[in-house]
Design a protein around this motif. Structure first.
Motif, PDB file in Angstrom:
ATOM      1  N   SER A   1       0.825  -1.199   0.000  1.00 39.01           N
ATOM      2  CA  SER A   1       0.000   0.000   0.000  1.00 39.01           C
ATOM      3  C   SER A   1       0.865   1.258   0.000  1.00 39.01           C
ATOM      4  O   SER A   1       0.599   2.201  -0.751  1.00 39.01           O
ATOM      5  N   ASN A   2       1.902   1.274   0.824  1.00 40.26           N
ATOM      6  CA  ASN A   2       2.817   2.420   0.852  1.00 40.26           C
ATOM      7  C   ASN A   2       3.566   2.565  -0.467  1.00 40.26           C
ATOM      8  O   ASN A   2       3.794   3.681  -0.942  1.00 40.26           O
ATOM      9  N   LYS A   3       3.929   1.451  -1.060  1.00 38.88           N
ATOM     10  CA  LYS A   3       4.663   1.486  -2.331  1.00 38.88           C
ATOM     11  C   LYS A   3       3.791   2.042  -3.452  1.00 38.88           C
ATOM     12  O   LYS A   3       4.234   2.891  -4.222  1.00 38.88           O
ATOM     13  N   THR A   4       2.553   1.591  -3.548  1.00 31.65           N
ATOM     14  CA  THR A   4       1.672   2.096  -4.603  1.00 31.65           C
ATOM     15  C   THR A   4       1.293   3.550  -4.365  1.00 31.65           C
ATOM     16  O   THR A   4       1.145   4.316  -5.320  1.00 31.65           O
ATOM     17  N   LYS A   5       1.151   3.939  -3.100  1.00 29.58           N
ATOM     18  CA  LYS A   5       0.847   5.338  -2.788  1.00 29.58           C
ATOM     19  C   LYS A   5       2.013   6.239  -3.190  1.00 29.58           C
ATOM     20  O   LYS A   5       1.814   7.306  -3.761  1.00 29.58           O
ATOM     21  N   ALA A   6       3.235   5.795  -2.950  1.00 29.39           N
ATOM     22  CA  ALA A   6       4.411   6.575  -3.339  1.00 29.39           C
ATOM     23  C   ALA A   6       4.526   6.672  -4.858  1.00 29.39           C
ATOM     24  O   ALA A   6       4.887   7.733  -5.389  1.00 29.39           O
ATOM     25  N   GLU A   7       4.207   5.590  -5.561  1.00 34.29           N
ATOM     26  CA  GLU A   7       4.251   5.616  -7.024  1.00 34.29           C
ATOM     27  C   GLU A   7       3.197   6.564  -7.591  1.00 34.29           C
ATOM     28  O   GLU A   7       3.463   7.294  -8.541  1.00 34.29           O
ATOM     29  N   LYS A   8       2.002   6.586  -7.002  1.00 37.02           N
ATOM     30  CA  LYS A   8       0.954   7.490  -7.466  1.00 37.02           C
ATOM     31  C   LYS A   8       1.334   8.950  -7.214  1.00 37.02           C
ATOM     32  O   LYS A   8       1.084   9.815  -8.046  1.00 37.02           O
ATOM     33  N   GLU A   9       1.926   9.225  -6.049  1.00 37.02           N
ATOM     34  CA  GLU A   9       2.367  10.588  -5.749  1.00 37.02           C
ATOM     35  C   GLU A   9       3.475  11.025  -6.694  1.00 37.02           C
ATOM     36  O   GLU A   9       3.529  12.182  -7.101  1.00 37.02           O
ATOM     37  N   LYS A  10       4.338  10.107  -7.054  1.00 33.89           N
ATOM     38  CA  LYS A  10       5.418  10.415  -7.995  1.00 33.89           C
ATOM     39  C   LYS A  10       4.848  10.752  -9.371  1.00 33.89           C
ATOM     40  O   LYS A  10       5.304  11.689 -10.025  1.00 33.89           O
ATOM     41  N   ILE A  11       3.843  10.025  -9.802  1.00 34.57           N
ATOM     42  CA  ILE A  11       3.213  10.291 -11.099  1.00 34.57           C
ATOM     43  C   ILE A  11       2.491  11.630 -11.073  1.00 34.57           C
ATOM     44  O   ILE A  11       2.599  12.430 -12.010  1.00 34.57           O
ATOM     45  N   ILE A  12       1.780  11.912 -10.007  1.00 33.02           N
ATOM     46  CA  ILE A  12       1.054  13.181  -9.893  1.00 33.02           C
ATOM     47  C   ILE A  12       2.014  14.363  -9.856  1.00 33.02           C
ATOM     48  O   ILE A  12       1.789  15.373 -10.515  1.00 33.02           O
ATOM     49  N   SER A  13       3.114  14.237  -9.109  1.00 29.60           N
ATOM     50  CA  SER A  13       4.059  15.340  -9.025  1.00 29.60           C
ATOM     51  C   SER A  13       4.780  15.563 -10.352  1.00 29.60           C
ATOM     52  O   SER A  13       5.106  16.691 -10.710  1.00 29.60           O
ATOM     53  N   SER A  14       5.006  14.511 -11.130  1.00 32.24           N
ATOM     54  CA  SER A  14       5.659  14.684 -12.422  1.00 32.24           C
ATOM     55  C   SER A  14       4.708  15.337 -13.430  1.00 32.24           C
ATOM     56  O   SER A  14       5.148  16.049 -14.336  1.00 32.24           O
ATOM     57  N   GLU A  15       3.415  15.133 -13.280  1.00 35.49           N
ATOM     58  CA  GLU A  15       2.442  15.760 -14.172  1.00 35.49           C
ATOM     59  C   GLU A  15       2.286  17.255 -13.885  1.00 35.49           C
ATOM     60  O   GLU A  15       1.959  18.035 -14.760  1.00 35.49           O
ATOM     61  N   LYS A  16       2.513  17.676 -12.650  1.00 34.15           N
ATOM     62  CA  LYS A  16       2.340  19.073 -12.266  1.00 34.15           C
ATOM     63  C   LYS A  16       3.545  19.942 -12.588  1.00 34.15           C
ATOM     64  O   LYS A  16       3.467  21.148 -12.488  1.00 34.15           O
ATOM     65  N   LYS A  17       4.655  19.366 -12.987  1.00 31.68           N
ATOM     66  CA  LYS A  17       5.888  20.129 -13.212  1.00 31.68           C
ATOM     67  C   LYS A  17       5.840  20.963 -14.484  1.00 31.68           C
ATOM     68  O   LYS A  17       6.408  22.028 -14.556  1.00 31.68           O
ATOM     69  N   GLY A  18       5.203  20.483 -15.514  1.00 34.74           N
ATOM     70  CA  GLY A  18       5.208  21.172 -16.805  1.00 34.74           C
ATOM     71  C   GLY A  18       4.233  22.349 -16.856  1.00 34.74           C
ATOM     72  O   GLY A  18       3.207  22.365 -16.206  1.00 34.74           O
ATOM     73  N   TRP A  19       4.577  23.385 -17.641  1.00 38.59           N
ATOM     74  CA  TRP A  19       3.704  24.534 -17.814  1.00 38.59           C
ATOM     75  C   TRP A  19       2.637  24.275 -18.857  1.00 38.59           C
ATOM     76  O   TRP A  19       1.480  24.594 -18.678  1.00 38.59           O
ATOM     77  N   PHE A  20       3.100  23.762 -19.992  1.00 35.59           N
ATOM     78  CA  PHE A  20       2.180  23.546 -21.108  1.00 35.59           C
ATOM     79  C   PHE A  20       2.011  22.059 -21.361  1.00 35.59           C
ATOM     80  O   PHE A  20       2.979  21.346 -21.559  1.00 35.59           O
ATOM     81  N   LYS A  21       0.786  21.665 -21.425  1.00 32.00           N
ATOM     82  CA  LYS A  21       0.521  20.260 -21.745  1.00 32.00           C
ATOM     83  C   LYS A  21      -0.660  20.159 -22.632  1.00 32.00           C
ATOM     84  O   LYS A  21      -1.589  20.846 -22.591  1.00 32.00           O
TER      85      LYS A  21
END
Length: 114
Positions: A94-114
């Motif tokens: 559960s902790n591993k999948t939660k960390a992977e989801k947070e990593k995906i969400i944070s990588s999506e928020k980094k870009g300005w234009f999508k």
């Protein structure tokens, strides 16, 4: 379509259900709920070996009160170990999948234009 990973399947289960199913019959049925086959077969093997050892040591005589308590205590020990292990495996995945989801969400928020 992507298939869920082993950790995602395990994290989608309920930890308390797996623990309860491992404790109540004491034969690792919570592992079936979590779809974990190796621990299930290991638990079945350990329980069968415990029964076989009791039958072998008993011989032809009737088991005494102490021998009955030892037999039940062994099965209780197996069920407690499986409860703890199933709960720890659930929390880890559960902790591993939660960390992977947070990593995906944070990588999506980094870009300005999508």
């Amino acid at each position: 379509m992507s298939y869920p990973s082993r950790d995602e399947i395990l994290a989608s289960s309920k930890g308390w259900v797996a623990s309860f199913l491992n404790f109540l019959p004491g034969l690792g049925s919570g592992y079936l709920y979590q779809r974990r086959w190796k621990p299930y077969f290991f638990t079945i093997t350990a329980s069968t070996a415990w029964f076989a050892l009791g039958i072998f040591l008993q011989g032809d005589s009737e088991p005494s009160q102490n021998e009955q308590i030892i037999g039940i205590s062994g099965l209780f020990f197996i069920s407690i170990v499986t409860v703890i292990e199933a709960n720890l495996a659930f929390k880890k995945s559960s902790n591993k999948t939660k960390a992977e989801k947070e990593k995906i969400i944070s990588s999506e928020k980094k870009g300005w234009f999508k």
